[in-house]
Design an enzyme around this catalytic site. Structure first.
Site, mmCIF file in Angstrom:
data_model
loop_
_atom_site.group_PDB
_atom_site.id
_atom_site.type_symbol
_atom_site.label_atom_id
_atom_site.label_comp_id
_atom_site.label_asym_id
_atom_site.label_seq_id
_atom_site.Cartn_x
_atom_site.Cartn_y
_atom_site.Cartn_z
ATOM 1 N N ALA A 192 30.767 70.353 41.765
ATOM 2 C CA ALA A 192 29.347 70.965 41.625
ATOM 3 C C ALA A 192 28.910 71.260 42.952
ATOM 4 O O ALA A 192 29.400 70.966 43.902
ATOM 5 C CB ALA A 192 28.376 69.625 41.016
ATOM 6 N N GLY A 197 33.774 68.110 39.891
ATOM 7 C CA GLY A 197 33.129 68.971 38.609
ATOM 8 C C GLY A 197 34.282 69.889 38.505
ATOM 9 O O GLY A 197 34.097 70.388 36.965
ATOM 10 N N GLU A 235 36.720 68.272 36.581
ATOM 11 C CA GLU A 235 36.229 67.447 35.332
ATOM 12 C C GLU A 235 36.142 68.929 34.326
ATOM 13 O O GLU A 235 36.277 68.707 32.829
ATOM 14 C CB GLU A 235 34.807 66.886 35.415
ATOM 15 C CG GLU A 235 34.959 65.865 36.135
ATOM 16 C CD GLU A 235 33.555 65.114 36.684
ATOM 17 O OE1 GLU A 235 32.946 65.915 37.303
ATOM 18 O OE2 GLU A 235 33.403 63.904 36.606
ATOM 19 N N GLU A 248 34.195 62.836 44.990
ATOM 20 C CA GLU A 248 32.758 62.636 44.963
ATOM 21 C C GLU A 248 32.434 61.261 45.900
ATOM 22 O O GLU A 248 31.319 61.182 46.499
ATOM 23 C CB GLU A 248 32.057 62.287 43.534
ATOM 24 C CG GLU A 248 32.077 63.599 42.661
ATOM 25 C CD GLU A 248 33.292 63.732 41.802
ATOM 26 O OE1 GLU A 248 34.311 63.191 42.145
ATOM 27 O OE2 GLU A 248 33.225 64.544 40.758
HETATM 28 C C1 HXC Z 1 28.767 73.647 47.660
HETATM 29 C C2 HXC Z 1 30.997 74.369 48.589
HETATM 30 C C3 HXC Z 1 31.533 73.246 47.726
HETATM 31 C C4 HXC Z 1 30.603 72.562 46.892
HETATM 32 C C5 HXC Z 1 33.026 74.193 48.907
HETATM 33 N N1 HXC Z 1 31.601 74.859 49.393
HETATM 34 N N2 HXC Z 1 32.801 73.482 48.150
HETATM 35 N N3 HXC Z 1 29.565 74.663 48.485
HETATM 36 N N4 HXC Z 1 29.236 72.883 46.866
HETATM 37 N N5 HXC Z 1 31.096 71.729 46.186
HETATM 38 C C6 HXC Z 1 31.381 75.825 50.412
HETATM 39 C C7 HXC Z 1 31.439 75.475 51.680
HETATM 40 O O1 HXC Z 1 30.221 75.030 52.007
HETATM 41 C C8 HXC Z 1 31.699 76.650 52.338
HETATM 42 O O2 HXC Z 1 30.571 77.470 52.642
HETATM 43 C C9 HXC Z 1 32.695 77.464 51.428
HETATM 44 O O3 HXC Z 1 32.634 77.025 50.233
HETATM 45 C C10 HXC Z 1 34.266 77.410 51.938
HETATM 46 O O4 HXC Z 1 34.427 75.899 52.099
HETATM 47 P P1 HXC Z 1 35.197 75.446 53.314
HETATM 48 O O5 HXC Z 1 34.847 73.858 53.290
HETATM 49 O O6 HXC Z 1 34.857 76.003 54.414
HETATM 50 O O7 HXC Z 1 36.637 75.635 53.036
HETATM 51 P P2 HXC Z 1 37.840 74.637 53.547
HETATM 52 O O8 HXC Z 1 37.818 74.361 54.931
HETATM 53 O O9 HXC Z 1 38.956 75.319 52.971
HETATM 54 O O10 HXC Z 1 37.632 73.266 52.518
HETATM 55 C C11 HXC Z 1 38.044 73.326 51.104
HETATM 56 C C12 HXC Z 1 37.379 72.016 50.407
HETATM 57 C C13 HXC Z 1 35.793 71.522 51.162
HETATM 58 C C14 HXC Z 1 38.486 70.840 50.969
HETATM 59 C C15 HXC Z 1 37.620 72.292 48.942
HETATM 60 O O11 HXC Z 1 35.142 72.887 50.806
HETATM 61 C C16 HXC Z 1 35.114 70.467 50.080
HETATM 62 O O12 HXC Z 1 35.653 69.368 50.441
HETATM 63 N N6 HXC Z 1 34.391 70.627 49.052
HETATM 64 C C17 HXC Z 1 33.842 69.842 48.487
HETATM 65 C C18 HXC Z 1 34.516 69.332 47.341
HETATM 66 C C19 HXC Z 1 33.822 67.952 46.776
HETATM 67 O O13 HXC Z 1 33.291 67.064 47.394
HETATM 68 N N7 HXC Z 1 33.476 68.523 45.538
HETATM 69 C C20 HXC Z 1 32.704 67.455 44.604
HETATM 70 C C21 HXC Z 1 31.320 67.737 44.477
HETATM 71 S S1 HXC Z 1 30.296 66.864 43.772
HETATM 72 P P3 HXC Z 1 30.092 78.093 53.947
HETATM 73 O O14 HXC Z 1 28.638 78.478 53.708
HETATM 74 O O15 HXC Z 1 30.126 76.579 55.008
HETATM 75 O O16 HXC Z 1 30.967 78.922 54.459
HETATM 76 C C22 HXC Z 1 30.820 66.998 42.083
HETATM 77 C C23 HXC Z 1 29.938 65.909 41.107
HETATM 78 C C24 HXC Z 1 30.023 66.705 39.694
HETATM 79 O O17 HXC Z 1 31.571 67.753 41.663
HETATM 80 C C25 HXC Z 1 29.041 65.816 38.818
HETATM 81 C C26 HXC Z 1 29.174 66.433 37.501
HETATM 82 C C27 HXC Z 1 28.455 68.067 37.646
#
Ligand code: HXC
Length: 257
Positions: free
Chosen positions: A65, A108, A111, A131
């Site tokens: 998400a 997400g 999921e 998360e």
């Molecule tokens: C918003 C995101 C994002 C996310 C990545 N980006 N994941 N933006 N929401 N979930 C954005 C980053 O901010 C960045 O933007 C660009 O995408 C590239 O990501 P990087 O982090 O620079 O890439 P990298 O270093 O290769 O790392 C990849 C990654 C990391 C390991 C996937 O991005 C990460 O940890 N993302 C979050 C993963 C996460 O926690 N997902 C769960 C979310 S909560 P900029 O502008 O900085 O370049 C969830 C709850 C669901 O899903 C509930 C129900 C709907």
């Protein structure tokens, strides 16, 4: 569509949906999820479509998400936005959906892949429910579907530590159907889709519905549910065609009637 590329007839009877927010690793914001809900609803009603493939790109299926969109929200905001009614609608899709996953399938994103009916993964795919690392927990089925797929121990470890699972491990654990080299994951998903698309779409729909009931019903209830759907296939021309074709030693031509 702002965040999706949709090709209703990517091949005969096979629709392709590509998540298309590559700079954000296909982070699932509300707009994207709304588009996905509306697209799946339309494809479900399109008689030319028998199977749907959902994919991202080689680097990311979806990294979860959209954290930036969610970060400042209160619980009451979340309640009022009611994003899960969108997810509930996606879950109601009657036609089979195959997720073709490469790269990140996180939060997400994981999921969403698990909400699909089958998963074809690239060797580079990474599945995870991270998360917990951002002070929350799965909310779109992660604690339930992951546990049912990989069992309690793996699910607990992934959900409590945020540790990712590789494609190979996901295959061993029963989370994905196939693992192939990255250049083949989409073509492999099409191969699987073609096999399903060649079947009676009526049987496919009833069979999908029955398998999913295995997660909701007791064994006896599920067996009864299955039996009614089995009987129902005998109301279709496709059942007559399928059995006649067997007797005549030819390939059946299913029409969805
Ligand atoms: C918003 C995101 C994002 C996310 C990545 N980006 N994941 N933006 N929401 N979930 C954005 C980053 O901010 C960045 O933007 C660009 O995408 C590239 O990501 P990087 O982090 O620079 O890439 P990298 O270093 O290769 O790392 C990849 C990654 C990391 C390991 C996937 O991005 C990460 O940890 N993302 C979050 C993963 C996460 O926690 N997902 C769960 C979310 S909560 P900029 O502008 O900085 O370049 C969830 C709850 C669901 O899903 C509930 C129900 C709907």
């Amino acid at each position: 569509m702002q965040f999706l590329k949709v090709t209703p007839q990517a091949e005969p009877n096979i629709a392709l949906i590509e998540l298309n927010r590559p700079k954000e690793l296909n982070a699932l914001n509300l707009q994207l999820m709304g588009e996905l809900r509306d697209t799946l609803k339309a494809l479900d009603q399109d008689p030319e479509v028998r199977v749907i493939i959902l994919t991202g790109n080689a680097r990311a299926f979806a990294a979860g998400a959209d954290i930036k969109e969610m970060a400042g929200r209160t619980a009451v905001d979340m309640l009022n936005i009611d994003q899960f009614s969108t997810w509930d609608q996606i879950k109601k899709t009657k036609k089979p959906i195959i997720a073709a996953v490469s790269g990140f399938a996180l939060g997400g994103g994981c999921e969403l892949a698990m909400t699909c009916d089958m998963i074809v993964a690239s060797e580079t795919a990474q599945f995870g429910q991270p998360e917990i690392k951002i002070g929350t927990m799965p909310g779109a089925g992660g604690t339930q579907r992951l546990t049912r797929s990989v069992g309690k121990q793996w699910a607990m470890e992934m959900v409590l530590t945020g540790q990712f699972m590789s494609a190979e491990k996901a295959y061993q654990a029963g989370l994905v159907n196939k693992v192939v080299p990255v250049e083949l994951y989409l073509s492999e998903a099409f191969k699987l889709a073609r096999q399903v698309a060649a079947m009676s779409p009526i049987s496919v729909q009833l069979a999908k519905e029955s398998v999913l009931q295995a997660f909701n019903l007791t064994l006896n209830e599920g067996l009864l549910f299955e039996r009614k759907n089995f009987y129902l296939t005998f109301a279709s021309e496709d059942q007559k065609e399928g059995m006649q074709a067997f007797v005549e030693k030819r390939t059946p031509n299913f029409k969805g009637k």
